[in-house]
Motif scaffolding. Sequence first.
Motif, PDB file in Angstrom:
ATOM      1  N   PRO A 293     -53.045 -36.984 -20.744  1.00 24.11           N
ATOM      2  CA  PRO A 293     -52.972 -35.681 -20.052  1.00 24.11           C
ATOM      3  C   PRO A 293     -54.139 -34.777 -20.457  1.00 24.11           C
ATOM      4  O   PRO A 293     -53.960 -33.787 -21.169  1.00 24.11           O
ATOM      5  N   LEU A 294     -55.337 -35.134 -19.978  1.00 21.00           N
ATOM      6  CA  LEU A 294     -56.537 -34.432 -20.425  1.00 21.00           C
ATOM      7  C   LEU A 294     -57.130 -33.498 -19.374  1.00 21.00           C
ATOM      8  O   LEU A 294     -58.183 -32.920 -19.594  1.00 21.00           O
ATOM      9  N   GLY A 295     -56.501 -33.377 -18.214  1.00 23.35           N
ATOM     10  CA  GLY A 295     -56.990 -32.438 -17.221  1.00 23.35           C
ATOM     11  C   GLY A 295     -57.858 -33.063 -16.150  1.00 23.35           C
ATOM     12  O   GLY A 295     -58.120 -34.267 -16.128  1.00 23.35           O
ATOM     13  N   GLU A 296     -58.306 -32.192 -15.237  1.00 29.44           N
ATOM     14  CA  GLU A 296     -59.034 -32.624 -14.042  1.00 29.44           C
ATOM     15  C   GLU A 296     -60.340 -33.326 -14.367  1.00 29.44           C
ATOM     16  O   GLU A 296     -60.625 -34.416 -13.850  1.00 29.44           O
ATOM     17  N   LYS A 297     -61.168 -32.727 -15.214  1.00 26.36           N
ATOM     18  CA  LYS A 297     -62.485 -33.300 -15.500  1.00 26.36           C
ATOM     19  C   LYS A 297     -62.366 -34.662 -16.175  1.00 26.36           C
ATOM     20  O   LYS A 297     -63.160 -35.570 -15.908  1.00 26.36           O
TER      21      LYS A 297
END
Length: 385
Positions: A293-297
């Motif tokens: 779960p590290l985000g969009e980028k």
Amino acid sequence: MFQLLLAIIYISFISLGLPDGLLGSAWPVMYGELAVPVSYAGIISMIIALGTVVSSLMSDRLTRKLGTGKITAISVGMTAFALFGFSVTHSFGLLCVWAIPYGLGAGSVDASLNNYVALHYESRHMSWLHCMWGIGAAAGPYVMGFALSRQMGWNMGYRIVSIIQICLTLVLVMSIPLWKERPDAVEGGADGGSGKALSLAQVVRIPGAKEVMICFFCYCALESTTGLWASSFLAIFKGIPAVTAASYAGLFYIGITVGRAISGFITIKLDDKAMVRLGQGIIAAGIIILLLPLGEKAALAGLVIIGLGCAPVYPCMIHSTPKNFGADKSQAIIGIQMASAYIGTSFMPPLFGFLSKLGLYPIYLGILLAGMFIMHESIEKVTGK
């Protein structure tokens, strides 16, 4: 003269990629004009895929009889003929008919050209040639977009590509003598000869053949599933705006194309086995990034990394075929490799769609990667290479 032949092969790979993106880019316009459901694109693509499987399995017998030069010219000519048929058709039924020579032509030339390059040229050329295919595949939608944006219709998009293929066919016909002049031509192999073609049953019984079929099935299933569902995964599961997700999903294919250009240089230092393992490791890193779960980028970076990892796997596995199985059997083995690849491409992405759980996307890719890794290591063990 050999450098001239190599240049012709490079042009051939660009041209081979041109038709691959046409149906997908034109279908939003085509299905309305043809008055059919949007899902009918799958029928055409399945007919094409079936044709490629059949002709790939026949490639050993045909290439031994006619030689790579003639097979390439005939196959490209058949594809050009089918594309011209698409360009003058306004009926879905007739499109299905034209899809038959389309697929038959694509499979034969793919298997024969890949085997010829694997036998006669260094691994770096195999990577760069598949990079050229990527450029062609990326250019096809631009050709179709050019025709549509100027109100010329989707038929004209197909016609432009068919004219390019016709021109290439003429070049290939004139180049046929060059294919026979190589001093390292293999009797009964890439250039035809007196060797006896192997039946499918005989090929499957070759030690390592089953493993290589599964390996190619898993790789192409992974590549095609990643590309098909990337946008949906980003938009629905990761919450990225749909328009942004659609454009960013193309980064996966950019990663493959750029990666193959780079891997061509790396093959000067590393052999095919090491390149495949390197690619698999990079793919694993990309899948892990998608899982976290590290985000969009991070999700976007994961797709690019998977593309970079995919880059060396397919061309290096093909290039290693004569070494692993022998030059006399390489055309037959590459034929079943291509058939397995097309089956994986055709059936595994829709199977993931039926699961209807986008959160399983990285896990599904991980299972395919694990299958590919196990089979590749098994091939190395069985063949003793």
